[in-house]
Design a protein around this motif. Sequence first.
Motif, PDB file in Angstrom:
ATOM      1  N   LEU A 136       6.077 -39.584 -36.255  1.00 47.72           N
ATOM      2  CA  LEU A 136       6.103 -40.228 -37.543  1.00 47.72           C
ATOM      3  C   LEU A 136       7.082 -41.364 -37.469  1.00 47.72           C
ATOM      4  O   LEU A 136       7.881 -41.453 -36.552  1.00 47.72           O
ATOM      5  CB  LEU A 136       6.455 -39.253 -38.666  1.00 47.72           C
ATOM      6  CG  LEU A 136       7.839 -38.639 -38.621  1.00 47.72           C
ATOM      7  CD1 LEU A 136       8.426 -38.679 -40.019  1.00 47.72           C
ATOM      8  CD2 LEU A 136       7.783 -37.204 -38.172  1.00 47.72           C
ATOM      9  N   LEU A 137       6.974 -42.238 -38.433  1.00 50.82           N
ATOM     10  CA  LEU A 137       7.816 -43.405 -38.433  1.00 50.82           C
ATOM     11  C   LEU A 137       9.060 -43.080 -39.233  1.00 50.82           C
ATOM     12  O   LEU A 137       8.991 -42.768 -40.395  1.00 50.82           O
ATOM     13  CB  LEU A 137       7.062 -44.573 -39.051  1.00 50.82           C
ATOM     14  CG  LEU A 137       7.856 -45.859 -39.112  1.00 50.82           C
ATOM     15  CD1 LEU A 137       8.081 -46.410 -37.725  1.00 50.82           C
ATOM     16  CD2 LEU A 137       7.108 -46.861 -39.959  1.00 50.82           C
ATOM     17  N   ALA A 138      10.195 -43.157 -38.571  1.00 47.63           N
ATOM     18  CA  ALA A 138      11.425 -42.714 -39.215  1.00 47.63           C
ATOM     19  C   ALA A 138      12.107 -43.860 -39.930  1.00 47.63           C
ATOM     20  O   ALA A 138      13.306 -44.017 -39.896  1.00 47.63           O
ATOM     21  CB  ALA A 138      12.355 -42.123 -38.188  1.00 47.63           C
ATOM     22  N   ALA A 193       2.207 -46.348 -26.935  1.00 44.34           N
ATOM     23  CA  ALA A 193       1.604 -47.550 -27.532  1.00 44.34           C
ATOM     24  C   ALA A 193       1.810 -47.545 -29.044  1.00 44.34           C
ATOM     25  O   ALA A 193       2.165 -48.562 -29.647  1.00 44.34           O
ATOM     26  CB  ALA A 193       0.110 -47.592 -27.206  1.00 44.34           C
ATOM     27  N   HIS A 194       1.607 -46.387 -29.635  1.00 44.78           N
ATOM     28  CA  HIS A 194       1.775 -46.243 -31.092  1.00 44.78           C
ATOM     29  C   HIS A 194       3.213 -46.583 -31.503  1.00 44.78           C
ATOM     30  O   HIS A 194       3.436 -47.357 -32.430  1.00 44.78           O
ATOM     31  CB  HIS A 194       1.410 -44.794 -31.459  1.00 44.78           C
ATOM     32  CG  HIS A 194       1.467 -44.474 -32.924  1.00 44.78           C
ATOM     33  ND1 HIS A 194       0.342 -44.210 -33.664  1.00 44.78           N
ATOM     34  CD2 HIS A 194       2.502 -44.372 -33.775  1.00 44.78           C
ATOM     35  CE1 HIS A 194       0.683 -43.960 -34.910  1.00 44.78           C
ATOM     36  NE2 HIS A 194       1.996 -44.045 -35.013  1.00 44.78           N
ATOM     37  N   GLU A 195       4.174 -46.036 -30.758  1.00 43.19           N
ATOM     38  CA  GLU A 195       5.575 -46.295 -31.116  1.00 43.19           C
ATOM     39  C   GLU A 195       5.950 -47.757 -30.886  1.00 43.19           C
ATOM     40  O   GLU A 195       6.689 -48.339 -31.676  1.00 43.19           O
ATOM     41  CB  GLU A 195       6.503 -45.376 -30.324  1.00 43.19           C
ATOM     42  CG  GLU A 195       6.345 -43.901 -30.652  1.00 43.19           C
ATOM     43  CD  GLU A 195       6.434 -43.602 -32.139  1.00 43.19           C
ATOM     44  OE1 GLU A 195       7.231 -44.262 -32.849  1.00 43.19           O
ATOM     45  OE2 GLU A 195       5.692 -42.723 -32.599  1.00 43.19           O
ATOM     46  N   LEU A 225       3.944 -50.312 -31.126  1.00 42.61           N
ATOM     47  CA  LEU A 225       3.305 -51.116 -32.173  1.00 42.61           C
ATOM     48  C   LEU A 225       4.039 -51.012 -33.519  1.00 42.61           C
ATOM     49  O   LEU A 225       3.980 -51.935 -34.331  1.00 42.61           O
ATOM     50  CB  LEU A 225       1.833 -50.706 -32.317  1.00 42.61           C
ATOM     51  CG  LEU A 225       0.968 -51.531 -33.272  1.00 42.61           C
ATOM     52  CD1 LEU A 225       1.014 -53.027 -32.962  1.00 42.61           C
ATOM     53  CD2 LEU A 225      -0.479 -51.038 -33.246  1.00 42.61           C
ATOM     54  N   HIS A 226       4.733 -49.916 -33.734  1.00 39.92           N
ATOM     55  CA  HIS A 226       5.514 -49.796 -34.981  1.00 39.92           C
ATOM     56  C   HIS A 226       6.614 -50.860 -35.076  1.00 39.92           C
ATOM     57  O   HIS A 226       7.160 -51.086 -36.150  1.00 39.92           O
ATOM     58  CB  HIS A 226       6.145 -48.407 -35.095  1.00 39.92           C
ATOM     59  CG  HIS A 226       5.288 -47.416 -35.833  1.00 39.92           C
ATOM     60  ND1 HIS A 226       4.648 -47.728 -37.015  1.00 39.92           N
ATOM     61  CD2 HIS A 226       4.968 -46.124 -35.558  1.00 39.92           C
ATOM     62  CE1 HIS A 226       3.972 -46.657 -37.436  1.00 39.92           C
ATOM     63  NE2 HIS A 226       4.149 -45.679 -36.573  1.00 39.92           N
ATOM     64  N   ASN A 227       6.939 -51.528 -33.959  1.00 43.24           N
ATOM     65  CA  ASN A 227       7.897 -52.629 -34.053  1.00 43.24           C
ATOM     66  C   ASN A 227       7.332 -53.782 -34.881  1.00 43.24           C
ATOM     67  O   ASN A 227       8.087 -54.554 -35.457  1.00 43.24           O
ATOM     68  CB  ASN A 227       8.285 -53.132 -32.666  1.00 43.24           C
ATOM     69  CG  ASN A 227       9.227 -52.166 -31.985  1.00 43.24           C
ATOM     70  OD1 ASN A 227      10.356 -52.002 -32.421  1.00 43.24           O
ATOM     71  ND2 ASN A 227       8.746 -51.493 -30.957  1.00 43.24           N
ATOM     72  N   SER A 269       0.999 -48.611 -42.866  1.00 42.94           N
ATOM     73  CA  SER A 269       1.401 -48.859 -41.477  1.00 42.94           C
ATOM     74  C   SER A 269       0.951 -47.758 -40.507  1.00 42.94           C
ATOM     75  O   SER A 269       0.599 -48.045 -39.370  1.00 42.94           O
ATOM     76  CB  SER A 269       2.911 -49.095 -41.392  1.00 42.94           C
ATOM     77  OG  SER A 269       3.591 -48.025 -40.820  1.00 42.94           O
ATOM     78  N   GLU A 270       0.919 -46.503 -40.938  1.00 42.06           N
ATOM     79  CA  GLU A 270       0.499 -45.449 -39.999  1.00 42.06           C
ATOM     80  C   GLU A 270      -0.977 -45.602 -39.635  1.00 42.06           C
ATOM     81  O   GLU A 270      -1.358 -45.455 -38.477  1.00 42.06           O
ATOM     82  CB  GLU A 270       0.766 -44.064 -40.580  1.00 42.06           C
ATOM     83  CG  GLU A 270       2.248 -43.692 -40.644  1.00 42.06           C
ATOM     84  CD  GLU A 270       2.941 -43.720 -39.283  1.00 42.06           C
ATOM     85  OE1 GLU A 270       2.258 -43.768 -38.237  1.00 42.06           O
ATOM     86  OE2 GLU A 270       4.183 -43.723 -39.267  1.00 42.06           O
ATOM     87  N   GLY A 271      -1.806 -45.902 -40.627  1.00 38.60           N
ATOM     88  CA  GLY A 271      -3.238 -46.049 -40.356  1.00 38.60           C
ATOM     89  C   GLY A 271      -3.536 -47.271 -39.500  1.00 38.60           C
ATOM     90  O   GLY A 271      -4.358 -47.222 -38.588  1.00 38.60           O
ATOM     91  N   GLY A 318      -3.664 -40.478 -44.562  1.00 41.88           N
ATOM     92  CA  GLY A 318      -2.785 -41.615 -44.304  1.00 41.88           C
ATOM     93  C   GLY A 318      -2.923 -42.200 -42.910  1.00 41.88           C
ATOM     94  O   GLY A 318      -2.663 -43.381 -42.702  1.00 41.88           O
ATOM     95  N   TYR A 319      -3.301 -41.385 -41.937  1.00 42.88           N
ATOM     96  CA  TYR A 319      -3.501 -41.874 -40.581  1.00 42.88           C
ATOM     97  C   TYR A 319      -4.997 -42.101 -40.326  1.00 42.88           C
ATOM     98  O   TYR A 319      -5.433 -43.189 -40.001  1.00 42.88           O
ATOM     99  CB  TYR A 319      -2.966 -40.872 -39.552  1.00 42.88           C
ATOM    100  CG  TYR A 319      -1.456 -40.752 -39.475  1.00 42.88           C
ATOM    101  CD1 TYR A 319      -0.708 -40.336 -40.572  1.00 42.88           C
ATOM    102  CD2 TYR A 319      -0.773 -41.035 -38.307  1.00 42.88           C
ATOM    103  CE1 TYR A 319       0.682 -40.221 -40.499  1.00 42.88           C
ATOM    104  CE2 TYR A 319       0.618 -40.915 -38.217  1.00 42.88           C
ATOM    105  CZ  TYR A 319       1.328 -40.506 -39.315  1.00 42.88           C
ATOM    106  OH  TYR A 319       2.695 -40.392 -39.241  1.00 42.88           O
ATOM    107  N   ASN A 320      -5.776 -41.021 -40.490  1.00 43.40           N
ATOM    108  CA  ASN A 320      -7.158 -41.072 -40.020  1.00 43.40           C
ATOM    109  C   ASN A 320      -8.084 -41.859 -40.946  1.00 43.40           C
ATOM    110  O   ASN A 320      -8.853 -42.699 -40.493  1.00 43.40           O
ATOM    111  CB  ASN A 320      -7.697 -39.649 -39.850  1.00 43.40           C
ATOM    112  CG  ASN A 320      -6.846 -38.831 -38.903  1.00 43.40           C
ATOM    113  OD1 ASN A 320      -5.932 -39.352 -38.275  1.00 43.40           O
ATOM    114  ND2 ASN A 320      -7.141 -37.555 -38.789  1.00 43.40           N
TER     115      ASN A 320
HETATM  116 ZN    ZN Z   1       3.351 -43.708 -36.565  1.00 47.82          ZN
END
Ligand code: ZN
Length: 660
Positions: free
Chosen positions: A8-10, A274-276, A278-280, A296-298, A354-356
Amino acid sequence: MLAAATLLLASAALPLQAAAPPLQHRIAVALTPSSGEIRIDDNLVVTGRERYRFRLASWLVIEKLAIDGMRAEAQRQGHDYVLALPDAGRHRLDFVLRGVVPPRGAGQRPASARSSSGEDGAYLPAYDSWIPQPTAESMSYRLQVKVPVAQRAVATGKLIDEDSDAEFYQAVFEATRPTEAPSLFAGPYQIREQRSNGLRLRSYFHRELAPLSEIYLAAAAAYIQRYDRAVGAYPYADFHIISAPLPVGLGFPNLTYVGRQVLPLPFMRGRSLAHEVLHNWWGNGVRVDYATGNWSEGLTTYMADYALAAEQGADVARGMRIKWLRDYAALPSERDQPVRSFISKQHQAAQVIGYNKVAFIFHMLRLEIGGLEFEQGLRHFWQQNKFKTAGWGELQQAFEHSAGRGLDWFFRQWLDRSGAPRLSIGAHRVDRLADGFRTSVEILQPVSGYRFKLPLLLQTANGIERHEISISENLTRVEWVTSAQPRSLHFDPDSDVFRLLQPNEAPPILRDVTLNAKTVSVVGSADAEFNGVARDLAARLMDVAPRFEQLQLSRGIEHPLMLITGSADLAAQLSRLGLRQPPELSDSAWSAAAWTARLANGNPVLIISADDAAALQSLQRPLPHYGGQSYILFAAAGRAVDKGIWPIERGPLYVDLSGA
Ligand SMILES: [Zn+2]
């Protein structure tokens, strides 16, 4: 699978900026990770406010506080402190804080990962308020941190200086643009560094992970280049991968914090890294305006996890979409929610939306406006919103800009409504014409108001034709004239439309039972130890607190059922439910198994069977990660030996025309 459940994005919630100029902190930290002892000196200048309101972690005390060099005291107000200032002019605040970062307990769960310390490292996330900063404001900072020389410390922000002597290691980090408060990490780390296109990439790994450093740094460099090209230049100077003593996978500005047990697993340096990375861009570079929902998660799931799956082949991408649809079909309607109300992942149910669902919406948006326009829209969104806070409205504007047309209908129908379209096929016929055949068919949409493109395959004696029709009404009639005899029609053959699968399109998976609040759990064993383990397991599996009943098993049970039973009693209990052991379970040896079935009345059943209490106990950790499966077989020590989803027949959107 583990990562999907724990990532998850902290990022701390940062709503719109307050009127006062952004705060600039100068922070000096002295930390001893093994004991948790910490001293924090924080100096800042405030202007334009009469009170300074901040939150502070409960394990910190204010040892000294001065306003313009004069001793002062902050008043407690609920969870916050309030410091009265002499006037709204310019004032310098000096804090000295002391405390002991709480020792890491055994039972810490990832979603509640709070500040912690121990021999193997210390963790101080921004959201835990370890510096005196108003929770809703962004800030810039210069942070100096000092730890014993056997340890290394790293924080969010650009590394601008570091050195060590016989006693201490120290490093300085800086964030010059307004951002969230710093997050700080320390541990007995070995540092490896690589330069890539002017960026500094580092791994801060525990000793046993050092051999993986090169692979990780190369993978991170490749992902950064990839998103540089797709979105815009990477917004920071550094990127670090830090090994965590906790079972987490967390994204922070310019770094990711990942469990040391998770780092050796191959999926982590693939989709999860890759996911982490891209959160940048999404979540940190552009911060989320949480008041209007979390996009942002989706978007990150779509551009990282899904895009990498798509590179493995169209069938892999399609498999991921079908999995999302199955998970959605398993979500009871009362737990469904509009996309705009998704903030963060507290439950599996929130991940399904929220994601899928959000990732699926981006898939449909791309089909709606075209690939080039979609990519331009993303770059435009980045250019307009980097280092700012943005919501769904800004995303919509960016895609409208690139598509050159209004998309309000699209965003409204997919974000504001809960639920999904349902589709079925009505009357259909084939008429013989003088020079060919006319195929007519009705497509029914019982839930009003969804507008989308529906792809289909028309198979004739000459081959397969691909068509696309526009659906917006409850009833759509279409017809085609072909020279060759039509054989079949298949609507949405690749699952490109987010819709509610019908029961016979969605074979039961574990989540059909574990996400449903109406599920009743039954332990089919008189053994006290087995019973206790079964209750713990049910609590781990269910998304809400499990409801236990001692009911008589029968084929007419009127709700979803979770049955946990010893292998010796299995056959008798299955026969009471009118079920049989599926062939997949007969073909191999197992000591514990979980599988789904449907009663004759359609209610889903999850059966968990184990040879004994020890075999059942071994499922506690692994089984919750298999919610998307129909069956899983375990050998000793909870090692999964086989798993899968029950096969589906051709679904209800397939029409056989050969007899029409
Ligand atoms: Zn995430």
